[in-house]
Scaffold this active site. Sequence first.
Site, PDB file in Angstrom:
ATOM      1  N   LYS A 137       0.831  -1.201   0.000  1.00 18.19           N
ATOM      2  CA  LYS A 137       0.000   0.000   0.000  1.00 18.19           C
ATOM      3  C   LYS A 137       0.870   1.257   0.000  1.00 18.19           C
ATOM      4  CE  LYS A 137      -3.989   1.918   2.563  1.00 18.19           C
ATOM      5  NZ  LYS A 137      -4.833   1.746   3.772  1.00 18.19           N
ATOM      6  N   SER A 192      -9.773   2.072   2.766  1.00 17.74           N
ATOM      7  CA  SER A 192      -8.947   2.842   1.867  1.00 17.74           C
ATOM      8  C   SER A 192      -8.002   1.996   1.021  1.00 17.74           C
ATOM      9  CB  SER A 192      -8.109   3.833   2.696  1.00 17.74           C
ATOM     10  OG  SER A 192      -7.204   3.133   3.573  1.00 17.74           O
ATOM     11  N   SER A 203      -9.872  -0.369   6.902  1.00 19.88           N
ATOM     12  CA  SER A 203      -9.281  -0.215   5.573  1.00 19.88           C
ATOM     13  C   SER A 203      -8.577  -1.440   5.016  1.00 19.88           C
ATOM     14  CB  SER A 203      -8.309   0.968   5.567  1.00 19.88           C
ATOM     15  OG  SER A 203      -8.996   2.184   5.686  1.00 19.88           O
TER      16      SER A 203
END
Length: 487
Positions: free
Chosen positions: A76, A151, A175
């Site tokens: 990420k 997210s 997330s």
Amino acid sequence: MSDLTKMSAAQLAKAIAGKEASAVEVTTAHLDRIAAVDDQVHAFLHVDREGALAAAAAVDRGEVTGPLAGVPIAVKDIVATKGVPTTAASKILEGWRPPYDATIVERLRAAGLPMLGKTNMDEFAMGSSTEYSAYGATKNPWDLGRIPGGSGGGSSASLAAYEAPLAIGTDTGGSIRQPGAVTGTVGAKPTYGGTSRYGLIAFSSSLDTPGPCARTVEDAALLHSVIAGHDWRDSTSIPKPVPDVVGAARLGATGDLSGVKLGIVKEFAGDGSEPGVLSAFHESLEALVKLGAEVVEVSCPHFQYALPAYYLIAPSEASSNLARFDGVRYGLRVGDDGNRSLEEVMSLTREAGFGPEVKRRIILGTYALSSGYYDAYYGQAQKVRTLITRDFESAFERVDVLVSPTTPFVAFPFGSRTSDPYQMYLADLFTIPTNLYGGPAISVPCGLSEGLPVGFQVMAPTMADDRMYRVAAALESAVGTFTPPAL
């Protein structure tokens, strides 16, 4: 699609260790898959082909060994990676290349996992759909017209699209778990402090937790064991041994849950959930009972206040953490023509660099912390957080784990919730309490509703991460895994 990209991380590790495939072959297959489909999915913001192949070659030369050596991974874009663009999907950090690695990146390198690249996300991890990325939304491989969650939608989408066998996410309010649920993948939030936050671009420091994303529970556990453990550079890191999450996952995969008590949270029953989500959840409960589990209803009366408490605490911490992005020290700088004051440059930089959701949360958090409102808002929210923690502690005196749907609804169409922030925030209705408590939780696929994946959430006491893996693996053994339509 190569057969190598269809294999689990555990299978790939075994093939590489047994010389049935080289790490370079495995990494190349995934890089080729990214090249073939990522123009449709947009899971990656940056692909590091050269770095990934170099790391794979080191494994093939025998320079690096480990249980996942040679298995490629996506990371990420909120995790600092030395020399590799790290933007948190924000224009304010466009082009920034960190001079250091986050602790979890150091551990990935030491374990021999080639890093394929950095995955897309909601800007600064603020969102539930990856629509708030400054670089364009990621698409859900199950339906390219729908969101992949947020997210960390890029990490989950890369798994569902078979671009990577493993990924790193971060979980502040759901997330990791919510994207896992809507893409039919596995996402685990470890105990807060069980994985190091050093090198994460901070959103909410008392909530942020990095963790593993995978297509199977065993793979998630294997990755968890690589990245977890004490780190002296993180003051919140827990100086205790990592629970045997791999052993627990393998025990659960045998399908025996005799003596395990599952707590259903009374306050979550039917609370805004779609009928198909509830149906898949209850069918999964029946499957777990057949494996020997006992189901007990428990009341956690303060969970209903988790959402508003979270949206005071997290934005308050964000308003402090994001103050460092000022157009002076690094990243974007706007209006520095020699004729403007420092304050003007900072204001222009933030106006141009931050997206609308980030601005909304900074303003909300700054207001909650302001003189005259601190006690009424932020202070009260922290008291609610304490009550939620007590709810968890009381529940865990009666049951081993708590279970619920991961998210109330399946992946929704792009644009359907962006006009109403509250409707977007509801995506994390069932995941937020665990972040406020600090315990571990995992989402595992449990069925389909209208052809789209549904997630089953397992929540455990702090530092009992092994419990959630055991139950999740048992459910996976009963219902199987889910494959999206071919891209």
